[in-house]
Design a protein around this motif. Structure first.
Motif, short mmCIF file in Angstrom:
data_model
loop_
_atom_site.label_atom_id
_atom_site.label_comp_id
_atom_site.label_asym_id
_atom_site.label_seq_id
_atom_site.Cartn_x
_atom_site.Cartn_y
_atom_site.Cartn_z
N LEU A 236 3.95 0.93 -2.24
CA LEU A 236 5.13 1.44 -2.28
C LEU A 236 5.39 2.33 -3.79
CD1 LEU A 236 7.48 -1.16 -0.64
CD2 LEU A 236 7.05 0.91 -0.22
N LEU A 237 4.85 1.53 -4.52
CA LEU A 237 4.20 1.85 -6.00
C LEU A 237 4.20 3.49 -6.38
CD1 LEU A 237 3.98 -0.72 -8.49
CD2 LEU A 237 6.19 0.41 -8.68
N ALA A 238 2.82 3.81 -5.13
CA ALA A 238 1.33 4.87 -4.83
C ALA A 238 2.47 5.72 -4.45
CB ALA A 238 0.40 4.36 -4.18
N ARG A 239 3.33 5.42 -3.26
CA ARG A 239 4.18 6.94 -3.05
C ARG A 239 5.32 6.85 -4.10
NH1 ARG A 239 6.19 6.62 2.74
NH2 ARG A 239 8.37 5.53 3.57
N GLU A 240 6.02 5.76 -4.51
CA GLU A 240 6.96 6.80 -5.38
C GLU A 240 6.43 7.80 -6.32
OE1 GLU A 240 10.30 3.70 -6.75
OE2 GLU A 240 9.49 5.03 -5.36
N ARG A 241 5.12 7.68 -7.10
CA ARG A 241 4.73 8.51 -7.80
C ARG A 241 4.29 9.46 -7.40
NH1 ARG A 241 -0.77 5.58 -9.21
NH2 ARG A 241 0.16 3.95 -8.24
N ARG C 12 -7.35 10.30 -3.29
CA ARG C 12 -8.27 10.28 -5.04
C ARG C 12 -7.45 8.51 -5.13
NH1 ARG C 12 -6.63 14.06 -8.88
NH2 ARG C 12 -4.58 12.56 -8.18
N GLY C 13 -8.76 7.79 -5.32
CA GLY C 13 -7.97 6.18 -5.16
C GLY C 13 -7.12 5.81 -3.96
N GLY C 14 -7.61 6.57 -2.78
CA GLY C 14 -7.03 5.61 -1.94
C GLY C 14 -5.30 6.50 -1.66
N ILE C 15 -4.73 7.34 -2.71
CA ILE C 15 -3.80 8.18 -2.79
C ILE C 15 -3.59 9.49 -2.11
CG2 ILE C 15 -1.97 8.68 -3.82
CD1 ILE C 15 -2.04 6.33 -6.02
N PRO C 16 -3.10 9.39 -0.69
CA PRO C 16 -3.63 11.28 -0.51
C PRO C 16 -3.37 12.18 -1.57
CG PRO C 16 -2.02 10.00 1.06
CD PRO C 16 -2.08 8.82 -0.26
N VAL C 17 -3.66 13.00 -1.96
CA VAL C 17 -3.83 13.97 -3.44
C VAL C 17 -3.51 15.33 -2.08
CG1 VAL C 17 -4.19 12.98 -5.41
CG2 VAL C 17 -5.58 14.75 -3.77
N LEU C 18 -4.11 15.99 -1.66
CA LEU C 18 -4.15 17.52 -1.15
C LEU C 18 -3.69 16.95 0.77
CD1 LEU C 18 -6.09 19.42 -3.15
CD2 LEU C 18 -4.11 19.44 -3.06
N ARG C 192 3.24 15.53 -0.28
CA ARG C 192 4.11 15.16 -0.01
C ARG C 192 3.68 13.03 0.08
NH1 ARG C 192 5.58 17.48 -3.68
NH2 ARG C 192 5.98 19.87 -2.98
N ALA C 193 4.88 12.80 -0.01
CA ALA C 193 4.35 10.66 0.29
C ALA C 193 4.99 10.70 1.46
CB ALA C 193 5.94 10.19 -0.35
N PRO C 194 4.00 10.32 2.88
CA PRO C 194 3.93 10.45 4.30
C PRO C 194 5.57 9.76 4.45
CG PRO C 194 2.29 8.99 3.27
CD PRO C 194 3.28 9.70 1.79
N LEU C 195 5.81 10.50 5.90
CA LEU C 195 6.80 9.60 6.70
C LEU C 195 6.23 8.68 7.15
CD1 LEU C 195 8.37 12.99 8.14
CD2 LEU C 195 9.32 12.04 5.89
N ASP C 202 -2.34 3.20 4.48
CA ASP C 202 -1.86 2.20 3.92
C ASP C 202 -0.31 1.86 4.93
OD1 ASP C 202 -2.87 1.02 2.58
OD2 ASP C 202 -2.19 1.49 0.36
N GLU C 203 -0.35 2.94 5.88
CA GLU C 203 1.61 2.94 6.52
C GLU C 203 1.59 1.68 7.19
OE1 GLU C 203 2.37 3.40 11.39
OE2 GLU C 203 0.17 4.10 10.57
N ALA C 204 0.72 1.23 7.30
CA ALA C 204 0.80 -0.38 7.85
C ALA C 204 1.96 -1.11 6.79
CB ALA C 204 -0.20 -1.21 9.14
#
Lengths: 243, 218, 206
Positions: A236-241, C12-18, C192-195, C202-204
């Motif tokens: 959630l924090l990652a999404r926030e960012r 990057r580091g598990g967080i989508p960037v592009l 963007r933050a995924p819907l 990490d959807e689950a």
């Protein structure tokens, strides 16, 4: 029938354990209290070992779970490597401190038992030594989890470490046996139990073992839930960012 | 492939490469032991095989974090991962280079240090042989540990914590060969088991090391 | 031979960037990537080079065709310029390092230990490595950092020669190299933050 892998979904896991966890906890408390009271107060004293033998009701089940804890971690690691279910990796992470504590309990109760029996707190007996080595493996595994920030990287690396560690823990077991034949009495838990320990000690021991298995299960479930929630928080924090 | 090995050897031998540090450490351990346990020759002779094995193991451990750390810092590891060398070959060559610069000198110097520890005459052959057979396993296992901790800052202590338990069987069988050899007992069983561990490690661990290195480069 | 990126998503580091990135390069073409710091250009190039798996989408080119140059040059300080280059030539199985030395004006420095080079000279050595790889697709991450004007021109010439020989170049840079190249700004592809339920990041857990 629903596939077992459905439980790999964190939300499904949390929902299911919401229901299961209280029952497992209650059963663990019941078995442990019952088994320990039965074992401590309602069994005769051994003619050679006196009352010290009663520590067996803590020692044997904890030793059992020390090894099974590692096996559970191994299974969970394999599931992570093959199927990449996050809950599996988190369950392995959750099991490590519990298994390490079980190992520590086995070592400490062993020392307390050994002092009057062998006249020493510690001997470099193969079984004791193997458990000490197992404890070191647990420590390394936990330290690696703690050292890596990215969850998936940590899960990958610890899984491989668990695999390699299992092989070398087993090798160490045989190496240690080779190195020193010990003082330790033979297996308490064996197919032909009559040879080892009388029924009157055996039944309460079985109850205690069931209690420890349930306790381990309850603790691992609880800790896995905590890990899932922590992971959700980070997501959630990652999404926030991302905004 | 040979180019990578030659480069690693060159780097180790040139200034700041750390070649010989392990050997010096081994020497210091051997010198310190008599100060700690007393100069009595009988006692030293009895513990010599074990102490020498332990010293070699620690000297080996000391240089493990250099296996990948320098290549990681200057970006070589990323570039190498995109080069036509399979990762398994890279880790195997790295382990080989580590053994040639650390393990092999220890094996060759061991008789000298045995002298300092009043090792009995029959022991020298078995000490050298057990180290020659056992130290490759130490290098391969160490490479695995180094691959696990490559991206971590201050990974050195963690590396020791991860690698030392893995060293247990090798140490037990290796020291057992040296001890039995020094006492003139039969050494075949531990020698074969030691060789088994070394062969198994060399055959299988590079796959594990390569896998964790790929994960760490991600 | 071409490089085609289809609907690529990277993390990057598990967080989508592009996400949703598509482009294609044919032989002899170059593409300049632009975008603000932290947008994920380095991650994109690392993904294309095969160092990390994409979240989604496809990269058509074989990894064996790509030569990658990162921020760090992978130069060993105690080896000479020539030894550094010869090492990479041996790894890539190409023999001759002379064109690379000449192309980046390193001929006078061949015997100098690389540790004694200036930052710009080191960079030139790092870029010269590309020429000894013998690979057609250059994937370059900020190649002109610490290069002076003359060196940038040298680099641009090297890229032009590479393109003329049928090669390709994918370059993340902020300066104008004077190349005849397409420019792609990756900013519109920022994830963007995924819907909920949109992808498996990490959807689950959400």
């Amino acid at each position: 029938m629903a596939s077992i892998w459905e439980y790999a979904n964190p939300r499904k896991f949390i929902r299911t354990t919401d229901v299961v966890l209280p029952w497992v906890t209650a059963a663990a408390v019941l078995c442990l209290v019952g088994g320990l009271i039965w074992g401590f107060f309602f069994t005769p004293e051994d003619y050679r070992q006196g009352s010290t033998v009663k520590i067996i009701y803590l020692h044997v089940p904890s030793a059992l779970m020390a090894i099974n804890g590692w096996l559970m971690m191994l299974a969970a690691s394999l599931i992570w490597i093959v199927r990449r279910h996050h809950v599996s990796a988190l369950a392995a992470r959750a099991a490590a401190p519990v298994g390490a504590t079980m190992t520590l309990i086995a070592l400490i109760t062993g020392a307390i038992w050994g002092q009057p029996m062998w006249g020493t707190w510690w001997a470099w007996d193969p079984r004791l030594t193997s458990f000490l080595i197992l404890f070191l493996f647990y420590l390394g595994y936990m330290a690696l989890w703690a050292a890596i920030e990215n969850d998936d990287t940590a899960a990958d690396l610890t899984s491989v470490l668990c695999l390699v560690g299992s092989v070398f823990a087993l090798l160490s077991r045989y190496a240690v046996n080779f190195w020193n034949q010990g003082l330790h009495q033979g297996a308490t838990l064996s197919m032909d139990k009559q040879e080892n320990i009388a029924d009157i000690f055996w039944y309460p021991l079985l109850v205690c073992m069931a209690g420890f298995i349930l306790l381990f299960l309850a603790l691992v479930l609880l800790r896995t839930r905590t890990e899932i929630r922590a992971r959700r928080m980070r997501a959630l924090l990652a999404r926030e960012r991302l905004g | 492939m040979i180019a990578l090995l030659i480069r690693d050897l060159k780097l180790a031998l040139r200034a700041g490469g750390g070649f010989g540090l392990g050997l010096a450490f081994f020497l210091i351990v051997t010198v310190l032991v008599p100060f700690a346990v007393g100069p009595e020759t009988g006692l030293l002779a009895r513990i010599a095989p074990g102490i020498l094995w332990l010293g070699a193991l620690l000297a080996c451990l000391l240089s493990l974090d250099r296996i990948f750390a320098l290549d990681w810092e200057d970006g070589t590891l990323d570039l190498m991962a995109t080069a036509p060398l399979p990762m398994e070959a890279i880790v195997t060559l790295k382990a080989l280079a580590h053994w040639l610069t650390t393990g092999l000198p220890l094996v060759l110097a061991a008789p000298l240090f045995g002298l300092l520890m009043s090792l009995p005459g029959e022991g020298y052959l078995w000490l050298v042989l057990s180290l020659a057979i056992g130290t490759p396993a130490l290098s391969v296992l160490g490479t695995f540990g180094a691959a696990l901790t490559v991206g971590l800052k201050r990974g050195g202590l963690l590396l020791s914590l991860l690698v030392l338990p893995l060293y247990v069987p090798t140490l037990i069988f290796g020291a057992e060969v040296a001890r039995r050899g020094a006492q003139g007992l039969a050494v075949e069983a531990p020698l074969l088991l030691l060789a088994g561990i070394t062969c198994g490690s060399i055959a299988l661990l590079p796959f594990a090391s390569a896998a964790v290195l790929r994960v760490n480069l991600r | 031979m071409s490089l085609t990126i289809t609907d690529l998503a990277i993390a990057r580091g598990g967080i989508p960037v592009l996400r949703g990135l598509s482009f294609s390069l044919a032989a002899g073409e170059a593409l300049i990537l632009r975008g603000p710091n932290g947008i994920g250009k380095t991650t994109l190039l690392r993904t294309i080079a095969g160092l990390q798996p994409p979240l989604a989408g496809e990269i058509s080119a074989d990894r064996e065709l790509i030569a990658y140059a990162a921020h760090a040059d992978g130069i060993k300080a105690t080896l000479s310029v020539e030894e550094n280059l010869r090492f990479w030539a041996a790894i890539y199985g190409t023999g001759d390092i002379t064109p690379a030395l000449e192309g980046f004006d390193l001929t006078k420095l061949t015997d100098r230990p690389a540790g004694g080079l200036s930052a710009g000279q080191k960079r030139r050595l790092g870029l010269a490595r590309l020429m000894v790889t013998g690979r057609p697709i250059w994937v370059l991450d900020e190649p002109t950092v610490s290069l002076d004007v003359a060196s940038v021109a040298l680099f641009a010439q090297a890229v032009q020669r590479h393109l003329a020989g049928g090669g390709m170049a994918l370059i993340a840079t902020h300066i104008d190299l004077g190349l005849d190249a397409q420019v792609l700004d990756v900013t519109p592809f920022k994830a963007r933050a995924p819907l909920r339920g949109e992808d498996d990041f990490d959807e689950a857990f959400l």
